[in-house]
Design a protein around this motif. Structure first.
Motif, short mmCIF file in Angstrom:
data_model
loop_
_atom_site.label_atom_id
_atom_site.label_comp_id
_atom_site.label_asym_id
_atom_site.label_seq_id
_atom_site.Cartn_x
_atom_site.Cartn_y
_atom_site.Cartn_z
N SER A 1 0.83 -1.20 0.00
CA SER A 1 0.00 0.00 0.00
C SER A 1 0.87 1.25 0.00
O SER A 1 2.03 1.23 0.42
CB SER A 1 -0.91 0.01 1.22
OG SER A 1 -1.82 -1.07 1.19
N GLU B 1 -5.87 4.94 -2.30
CA GLU B 1 -6.75 3.82 -2.70
C GLU B 1 -5.99 2.75 -3.48
O GLU B 1 -6.31 1.57 -3.39
CB GLU B 1 -7.91 4.35 -3.53
CG GLU B 1 -8.89 5.20 -2.74
CD GLU B 1 -10.09 5.61 -3.58
OE1 GLU B 1 -10.17 5.15 -4.75
OE2 GLU B 1 -10.94 6.37 -3.08
N GLN B 2 -4.98 3.15 -4.22
CA GLN B 2 -4.25 2.21 -5.07
C GLN B 2 -3.40 1.25 -4.23
O GLN B 2 -2.70 1.68 -3.30
CB GLN B 2 -3.34 2.98 -6.04
CG GLN B 2 -2.56 2.11 -7.01
CD GLN B 2 -1.78 2.95 -8.01
OE1 GLN B 2 -2.06 4.13 -8.20
NE2 GLN B 2 -0.78 2.34 -8.64
#
Length: 240
Positions: free
Chosen positions: A114, A190-191
């Motif tokens: 993340s 978010e990615q």
């Protein structure tokens, strides 16, 4: 079984591994700086998911084990040179690493990588992304053509974002989550990226007998559910 913490590679050299039913001590190399996988507690002892896992694997394999702390940057070279006998340090199984050392079967599934940033507006493709040196995340950033800045320890990657030296850090979500929860100025983008083939123990290519002992122990923990219980306890990722 008593597990000793050896804090230098020099001390580790005083112990040796002898298997084929005449084994003595198996030295377990870890970083001690990557919670919740492995870290040093207030007493300076190795703790975390991999400490509990490693102790249980050694017990099931009927091995006497010692813990050795080693910096991440030299953790593979020092395994190869004999300073310890395994790596159990949140190390993802990759083809590049497998050319140098062997791995046991995986004891975790791939953990999402993340991005932790100080703003949701960060463009990872156009920004500066921090990662720990010699990690799957650093390799991924380079392969994707992003701007990479590397640091020797995971803590320094977090500080790079907080100081503005980097726009985001890419690391295992399980490592980054406590920082996101404890600091309102840090947030997940978010990615996410799915890279690596899960985490396994690194073993010298010449130590096939030791690898199979640990493979059998890992398989038994998967079969009886105790490995999933540890994964859930330490919030490492998906269970098997």
């Amino acid at each position: 079984m008593k597990n000793l913490i050896l804090t230098t590679a020099a001390l580790a050299l005083s112990a040796g591994m002898i298997l084929a039913d005449g084994h003595s001590v198996v030295r377990m190399g870890t970083e001690g700086a990557y919670p919740p996988w492995n870290f040093l507690n207030d007493d300076g002892e190795v703790a975390g998911f991999e400490r509990e896992l490693g102790d249980e694997l050694c017990a099931r394999a009927e091995l006497t084990c010692e813990w050795v702390v080693n910096d991440w940057d030299s953790i593979i070279p020092n395994l190869v040179s004999g300073n310890y006998d395994t790596i159990i340090a949140g190390m993802s199984i990759t083809d590049a690493r497998d050319e140098v050392i062997d791995f046991t079967s995986n004891y975790t599934l791939p953990d999402p990588s993340s991005y932790l940033a100080s703003s949701m507006d960060v463009d990872v493709k156009g920004g500066v992304i921090a990662a720990q040196s010699n990690t799957i995340q650093a390799a991924f950033i380079s392969e994707m053509g992003m701007t990479l800045v590397e640091y020797p320890t995971p803590e320094e990657t977090i500080q790079a974002v907080k100081s503005g030296e980097a726009d985001a850090v890419l690391a295992d979500k399980s490592f980054l989550t406590p920082f996101a929860e404890d600091d309102a100025d840090l947030m997940f983008l978010e990615q996410e990226e799915m890279i690596g083939g899960g985490v396994g123990m690194g073993i010298r290519e010449s130590d096939g007998e030791l690898r199979e002992k640990f493979n059998a122990a890992i398989a038994s923990m998967k079969a009886d559910g105790s490995l999933n219980a540890l994964i859930t306890k330490w919030e490492i990722g998906e269970t098997f």
